[in-house]
Design a protein around this motif. Structure first.
Motif, PDB file in Angstrom:
ATOM      1  N   SER A 128     140.331  35.215  23.409  1.00  0.00           N
ATOM      2  CA  SER A 128     140.124  35.184  22.039  1.00  0.00           C
ATOM      3  C   SER A 128     140.997  34.182  21.127  1.00  0.00           C
ATOM      4  CB  SER A 128     140.646  36.426  21.523  1.00  0.00           C
ATOM      5  OG  SER A 128     139.737  37.549  21.992  1.00  0.00           O
ATOM      6  N   ALA A 129     142.185  33.941  21.676  1.00  0.00           N
ATOM      7  CA  ALA A 129     143.101  32.896  21.090  1.00  0.00           C
ATOM      8  C   ALA A 129     142.346  31.522  21.106  1.00  0.00           C
ATOM      9  CB  ALA A 129     144.262  32.839  21.846  1.00  0.00           C
ATOM     10  N   CYS A 130     141.932  31.193  22.398  1.00  0.00           N
ATOM     11  CA  CYS A 130     141.167  29.919  22.619  1.00  0.00           C
ATOM     12  C   CYS A 130     139.966  29.685  21.394  1.00  0.00           C
ATOM     13  CB  CYS A 130     140.887  29.697  23.929  1.00  0.00           C
ATOM     14  SG  CYS A 130     141.987  29.464  25.282  1.00  0.00           S
ATOM     15  N   THR A 131     139.142  30.881  21.383  1.00  0.00           N
ATOM     16  CA  THR A 131     137.996  30.796  20.288  1.00  0.00           C
ATOM     17  C   THR A 131     138.694  30.585  19.212  1.00  0.00           C
ATOM     18  OG1 THR A 131     136.980  32.294  21.904  1.00  0.00           O
ATOM     19  CG2 THR A 131     136.076  32.149  19.670  1.00  0.00           C
ATOM     20  N   ALA A 132     139.781  31.063  18.733  1.00  0.00           N
ATOM     21  CA  ALA A 132     140.106  31.105  17.393  1.00  0.00           C
ATOM     22  C   ALA A 132     140.604  29.671  17.067  1.00  0.00           C
ATOM     23  CB  ALA A 132     141.149  31.929  17.047  1.00  0.00           C
ATOM     24  N   SER A 181     134.719  26.267  15.660  1.00  0.00           N
ATOM     25  CA  SER A 181     134.639  25.611  14.034  1.00  0.00           C
ATOM     26  C   SER A 181     134.387  26.591  13.321  1.00  0.00           C
ATOM     27  CB  SER A 181     133.291  24.482  14.080  1.00  0.00           C
ATOM     28  OG  SER A 181     133.629  23.487  14.973  1.00  0.00           O
ATOM     29  N   ARG A 182     134.861  26.709  12.120  1.00  0.00           N
ATOM     30  CA  ARG A 182     134.906  27.653  11.182  1.00  0.00           C
ATOM     31  C   ARG A 182     135.357  27.222   9.783  1.00  0.00           C
ATOM     32  NH1 ARG A 182     140.029  29.357   9.791  1.00  0.00           N
ATOM     33  NH2 ARG A 182     141.721  29.095  11.495  1.00  0.00           N
ATOM     34  N   PRO A 206     140.694  13.410  13.177  1.00  0.00           N
ATOM     35  CA  PRO A 206     141.649  12.925  14.682  1.00  0.00           C
ATOM     36  C   PRO A 206     142.245  14.307  14.788  1.00  0.00           C
ATOM     37  CG  PRO A 206     142.781  12.134  12.778  1.00  0.00           C
ATOM     38  CD  PRO A 206     141.549  12.737  12.070  1.00  0.00           C
ATOM     39  N   THR A 207     142.576  15.221  14.135  1.00  0.00           N
ATOM     40  CA  THR A 207     143.654  16.440  14.275  1.00  0.00           C
ATOM     41  C   THR A 207     142.839  17.602  14.711  1.00  0.00           C
ATOM     42  OG1 THR A 207     145.019  15.519  12.475  1.00  0.00           O
ATOM     43  CG2 THR A 207     145.326  17.830  13.344  1.00  0.00           C
ATOM     44  N   TYR A 208     141.733  17.875  14.062  1.00  0.00           N
ATOM     45  CA  TYR A 208     140.957  19.245  14.472  1.00  0.00           C
ATOM     46  C   TYR A 208     139.236  18.787  14.784  1.00  0.00           C
ATOM     47  CZ  TYR A 208     144.741  21.486  12.094  1.00  0.00           C
ATOM     48  OH  TYR A 208     145.817  22.094  11.694  1.00  0.00           O
ATOM     49  N   PRO A 209     139.163  17.710  15.638  1.00  0.00           N
ATOM     50  CA  PRO A 209     137.539  17.404  16.055  1.00  0.00           C
ATOM     51  C   PRO A 209     136.919  18.480  16.550  1.00  0.00           C
ATOM     52  CG  PRO A 209     139.203  16.688  17.660  1.00  0.00           C
ATOM     53  CD  PRO A 209     140.151  17.268  16.597  1.00  0.00           C
ATOM     54  N   SER A 210     135.658  18.513  16.196  1.00  0.00           N
ATOM     55  CA  SER A 210     134.853  19.567  16.644  1.00  0.00           C
ATOM     56  C   SER A 210     134.493  19.292  18.153  1.00  0.00           C
ATOM     57  CB  SER A 210     133.336  19.670  15.878  1.00  0.00           C
ATOM     58  OG  SER A 210     132.648  18.565  15.935  1.00  0.00           O
ATOM     59  N   ARG A 247     137.460  22.501  11.084  1.00  0.00           N
ATOM     60  CA  ARG A 247     138.244  23.124  10.088  1.00  0.00           C
ATOM     61  C   ARG A 247     137.836  22.696   8.702  1.00  0.00           C
ATOM     62  NH1 ARG A 247     138.544  26.002  13.558  1.00  0.00           N
ATOM     63  NH2 ARG A 247     140.622  26.581  14.463  1.00  0.00           N
ATOM     64  N   PRO A 248     136.198  22.602   8.429  1.00  0.00           N
ATOM     65  CA  PRO A 248     135.715  22.144   7.139  1.00  0.00           C
ATOM     66  C   PRO A 248     136.177  22.806   6.023  1.00  0.00           C
ATOM     67  CG  PRO A 248     133.914  23.175   8.494  1.00  0.00           C
ATOM     68  CD  PRO A 248     135.320  22.983   9.111  1.00  0.00           C
ATOM     69  N   ASP A 249     136.416  22.439   4.786  1.00  0.00           N
ATOM     70  CA  ASP A 249     136.391  22.853   3.436  1.00  0.00           C
ATOM     71  C   ASP A 249     135.608  22.350   2.507  1.00  0.00           C
ATOM     72  OD1 ASP A 249     137.803  20.607   3.063  1.00  0.00           O
ATOM     73  OD2 ASP A 249     139.567  21.666   2.896  1.00  0.00           O
ATOM     74  N   VAL A 250     134.845  21.435   2.849  1.00  0.00           N
ATOM     75  CA  VAL A 250     134.004  20.654   1.881  1.00  0.00           C
ATOM     76  C   VAL A 250     132.238  20.679   2.605  1.00  0.00           C
ATOM     77  CG1 VAL A 250     133.232  18.632   0.767  1.00  0.00           C
ATOM     78  CG2 VAL A 250     135.708  19.198   1.192  1.00  0.00           C
ATOM     79  N   ALA A 251     131.549  21.135   1.948  1.00  0.00           N
ATOM     80  CA  ALA A 251     130.054  21.054   2.362  1.00  0.00           C
ATOM     81  C   ALA A 251     129.092  20.327   1.305  1.00  0.00           C
ATOM     82  CB  ALA A 251     129.556  22.524   2.528  1.00  0.00           C
ATOM     83  N   VAL A 252     128.219  19.517   1.900  1.00  0.00           N
ATOM     84  CA  VAL A 252     127.201  18.771   1.072  1.00  0.00           C
ATOM     85  C   VAL A 252     125.836  19.218   1.721  1.00  0.00           C
ATOM     86  CG1 VAL A 252     126.159  16.406   0.432  1.00  0.00           C
ATOM     87  CG2 VAL A 252     128.762  16.676   0.555  1.00  0.00           C
ATOM     88  N   ASP A 253     125.185  19.695   0.487  1.00  0.00           N
ATOM     89  CA  ASP A 253     123.801  20.119   0.760  1.00  0.00           C
ATOM     90  C   ASP A 253     122.745  19.014   1.059  1.00  0.00           C
ATOM     91  OD1 ASP A 253     121.235  21.348   0.827  1.00  0.00           O
ATOM     92  OD2 ASP A 253     121.446  22.172  -1.003  1.00  0.00           O
ATOM     93  N   ILE A 254     122.386  18.831   2.367  1.00  0.00           N
ATOM     94  CA  ILE A 254     121.581  17.545   2.565  1.00  0.00           C
ATOM     95  C   ILE A 254     120.226  18.112   2.877  1.00  0.00           C
ATOM     96  CG2 ILE A 254     123.430  16.192   3.464  1.00  0.00           C
ATOM     97  CD1 ILE A 254     122.350  16.584   6.214  1.00  0.00           C
TER      98      ILE A 254
END
Length: 256
Positions: free
Chosen positions: A25-29, A33-34, A160-164, A200-207
């Motif tokens: 569970s910890a590894c999943t968290a 990606s969320r 470079p820090t939280y790559p998917s 760890r996205p916080d911006v979304a562009v509708d394409i």
């Protein structure tokens, strides 16, 4: 005594399984990606991004742009933005599905064709060694020179820090780290950096409205995907679902 030891061993199994479950569970968290903000907030931040009039995208290889952020760049171009891009290498160590005798030249031509479809104002090709971009002493001075020439209102680089996961590449995360070293030396008023291939996205562009164009641009990279650009859009349907649209590209923004 043997039976007693057997019973004690069986009692330890549930504890071991519980520990494995907690670890899983910890590894999943950590590694999944969320979205880190509500979908409406992410889409609103995407609309803000689409208002930029001059942007600079920095990638390692031909096809990085079209795969990761092609829809966003097309939407910016449609809004009249000056879209300039840096392609750091010719990707000469990548797949060669067309058996080209000169893969570097082939990939430069593919990138030029994709850039026309996607509306890039200018492609800055650095022609640095594939898989050696970040370590090359010419990389950062060239990027700094182009940055100061373009004076972008927003910059795109890999996260470079939280790559998917699972795909990582030394040129992807390495080039981003090098650019961010420079960006952090800039004073007040520096442009935001939009990090892509992020978990760890916080911006979304509708394409959704440009997904066909994105697929056509991606399909120009025949040496890499056999011309199957449309077959690679499923990932962006998943990103779209996360924010309630058909297709989306996701970013993590750095402002200071």
């Amino acid at each position: 005594m043997t039976r007693l030891r057997g019973k004690a061993s069986r009692r330890r199994w549930p504890l071991a399984l519980l520990a494995l479950a907690v670890l899983g569970s910890a590894c999943t968290a950590v590694f999944s990606s969320r979205l880190t903000v509500p979908p409406a907030a992410a889409l609103a931040a995407g609309q803000e991004l689409l208002g930029k009039t001059t942007v600079l995208a920095i990638v390692a290889h031909p096809d990085d742009l079209e795969w990761y952020i092609g829809g966003t760049l097309r939407r910016l171009a449609d809004n009249g933005a000056d879209v300039q891009v840096i392609v750091s290498s010719d990707g000469e160590k990548g797949p060669n599905r067309t058996a080209s005798p000169d893969l570097a030249a082939t990939r430069r031509a593919e990138q030029a064709a994709a850039g026309k479809i996607n509306g890039y104002t200018r492609i800055h090709s650095l022609a640095l060694p594939d898989r050696g971009v970040a370590a090359d002493p010419r990389f950062l001075p060239e990027v700094e020179r182009i940055y100061r020439e373009v004076r972008p209102e927003a910059v795109f680089v890999f996260d470079p820090t939280y790559p998917s996961l699972p795909y990582l590449h030394v040129d992807h995360q390495g080039s981003a780290r090098e650019f961010l070293k420079f960006w952090r030396t800039l004073g007040a008023g520096k442009p935001p950096v939009y990090l892509f291939q992020t978990r760890r996205p916080d911006v979304a562009v509708d394409i959704s409205g440009v997904i066909g164009t994105k697929a056509r641009a991606l399909a120009q990279h025949v040496s890499q995907n056999g011309g199957n650009g449309g077959g690679m859009t499923g990932f962006f349907a998943g990103s779209g679902k996360a924010v309630g649209v058909a297709y989306a590209e996701l970013f993590r923004v750095l402002r200071e």
